[in-house]
Design an enzyme around this catalytic site. Structure first.
Site, mmCIF file in Angstrom:
data_model
loop_
_atom_site.group_PDB
_atom_site.id
_atom_site.type_symbol
_atom_site.label_atom_id
_atom_site.label_comp_id
_atom_site.label_asym_id
_atom_site.label_seq_id
_atom_site.Cartn_x
_atom_site.Cartn_y
_atom_site.Cartn_z
ATOM 1 N N ASN A 1 91.347 40.700 70.713
ATOM 2 C CA ASN A 1 92.569 41.473 70.961
ATOM 3 C C ASN A 1 92.480 42.788 70.199
ATOM 4 O OD1 ASN A 1 93.570 41.051 68.224
ATOM 5 N ND2 ASN A 1 93.876 38.940 68.866
ATOM 6 N N LYS B 1 73.403 34.099 78.761
ATOM 7 C CA LYS B 1 74.287 35.087 79.383
ATOM 8 C C LYS B 1 74.635 34.633 80.798
ATOM 9 C CE LYS B 1 74.611 39.873 80.732
ATOM 10 N NZ LYS B 1 73.871 41.022 81.210
#
Ligand code: CTP
Length: 404
Positions: free
Chosen positions: A212, A291
């Protein structure tokens, strides 16, 4: 640095000979920017390293180098210059000058000022590592400490002579922090404060994650203010790009789980816990080891989430919790959500950020929620606000003997 946090303070900044004199130009700028008046006094040796003209331009006051300076109408520079002083700071303090101070010598203006002073004396040593380690220097420093002189530093690292070791002067910013800390009222003396700050980062795969916009500024400002108030401070920080406040012990973590574990390992020692971190509420239940690639059929990845531990609530639930303080960032209806959140987390004090969300900004405005009601503090920069909040927390602390 808070706006004008040294307003009204008058410092005599005494410079002695050493290559670290270059750091004092920056230190003077930091001190004057914080509102202090700085009266520079230099020894003859200091003027070999930086000119009085430079120091005069930076401090905005005439610089004194000599006891017989005719500018003092009564020829009493050694008394007059420190009459109004809140402290004399010797930076850099050379080996020779420390020896002079330890023996109460008064053979030049600066040494005489120190002997004739009626205010605290702070020294910031700067020398080669062998000079620092010399038993005579160590004896002098021990004597100065015993006489109540504050010794700031020295630092360790590469030195102008090419050697590496203890003795180099603290950087200007660290010297400033130590001076600011010296002047702060010690309202948390002997208390241990544990804080969380910044965001957490919850990985999705080795290169991606959720986080955030918390910058960590408010938590770091509180850690600094608590340290200045005399507390022993342990800061558990999520990923942020901020320097560790002077004198604060910092532990870096990434995820909410790591932050929770770090807090739980140390909370038994804390008198006060302040949860400032914007902890990410969820993490994916399985982090991909590799990934995640775009699928050939362009199917979008789907993640399932689990809830992260609530660190503040876990601390408040302990059988003998420290005085626990929460923070709340809301995008609306703070008055309602703030008190509701305080009760839900079972903490005596919750600090609500008044909107708009202030992530990354230097200013903040808050409301304190507690059982007795809500109190609004005036808008201020985060450093000033942090000091006000530490004062509010200190006022509400139960007597140490009752905490645990
Ligand atoms: N907090 C915590 N651990 C969590 C979530 C929050 O320790 N997993 C702490 C924060 O550090 C802060 C307080 O709880 O002191 C409130 O955080 P906030 O994000 O406003 O509250 P949440 O409980 O996450 O509620 P919501 O996001 O639904 O508003």
């Amino acid at each position: 640095m808070a706006t004008a946090e040294l307003a009204g303070k008058h410092l005599v900044l005494g410079m002695t000979g050493g290559i670290a004199c270059y750091k004092i130009a920056e230190l003077t700028r930091l001190l004057t920017k914080a509102g202090a008046t700085v009266q520079v006094v230099m020894t003859e040796a200091a003027t070999q390293f930086i000119t009085p003209v430079t120091m005069q331009a930076l401090s905005g006051r005439p610089v004194y180098t000599n006891q017989w300076d005719a500018r003092m109408p009564n020829n009493m520079a050694h008394i007059d210059l420190s009459r109004e002083a809140d402290a004399i700071v010797i930076a850099p303090a050379s080996t020779d000058f420390l020896a002079k101070l330890a023996h109460g010598m008064a053979d030049d203006l600066l040494a005489t000022l120190c002997v004739a002073r009626d205010c605290p004396l702070l020294v910031v040593p700067a020398m080669n590592r062998q000079m620092w380690q010399n038993p005579a220097t160590q004896r002098n420093v021990a004597q100065l400490r015993a006489d109540g002189v504050e010794v700031l530093g020295p630092d360790s690292g590469p030195q102008a002579c090419g050697e590496i070791g203890d003795g180099r002067m603290l950087e200007a910013a660290a010297t400033y922090e130590a001076i600011a800390s010296f002047f702060a009222p010690k309202i948390l003396s002997g208390r241990r404060v544990l804080l969380t700050a910044g965001p957490t980062f919850e990985p999705l795969d080795p290169v991606r994650g959720i986080t955030n916009r918390s910058s960590g500024k408010m938590g770091f400002a509180l850690a600094r203010a608590a340290q200045q108030a005399g507390a022993d401070v342990h800061l558990v920080a999520g990923p942020v790009a901020l320097e560790t406040p002077w004198g604060v012990f910092r532990e870096d973590v990434q995820t909410a789980g790591q932050m929770h574990d770090a807090v739980m390992r140390s909370v038994a020692d804390a008198d006060i816990f302040i949860g400032v971190a914007a902890v990410v509420d969820w993490r994916v239940d399985h982090t991909s080891e590799h990934k995640i690639k775009k699928a050939a059929d362009r199917a979008l990845p789907v993640f399932s989430f689990v809830e992260n531990p609530d660190i503040l609530a876990a601390v408040a639930k302990l059988p003998h919790p420290p005085f626990a303080v929460g923070f709340a960032a809301e995008s609306g209806d703070l008055e309602v959500h703030g008190e509701e959140k305080r009760v839900r987390k079972n903490v005596p004090l919750l600090i609500g950020n008044l909107g708009p969300l202030t992530f990354g900004m230097d200013d903040n405005e808050v409301i304190l929620f507690e059982a007795a009601g809500a109190t609004r503090l005036p808008r201020a920069d985060k450093q000033t606000l942090a000091r006000a909040l530490i004062a509010e927390i200190a006022k509400r602390l139960p007597d140490t003997s009752l905490i645990r």
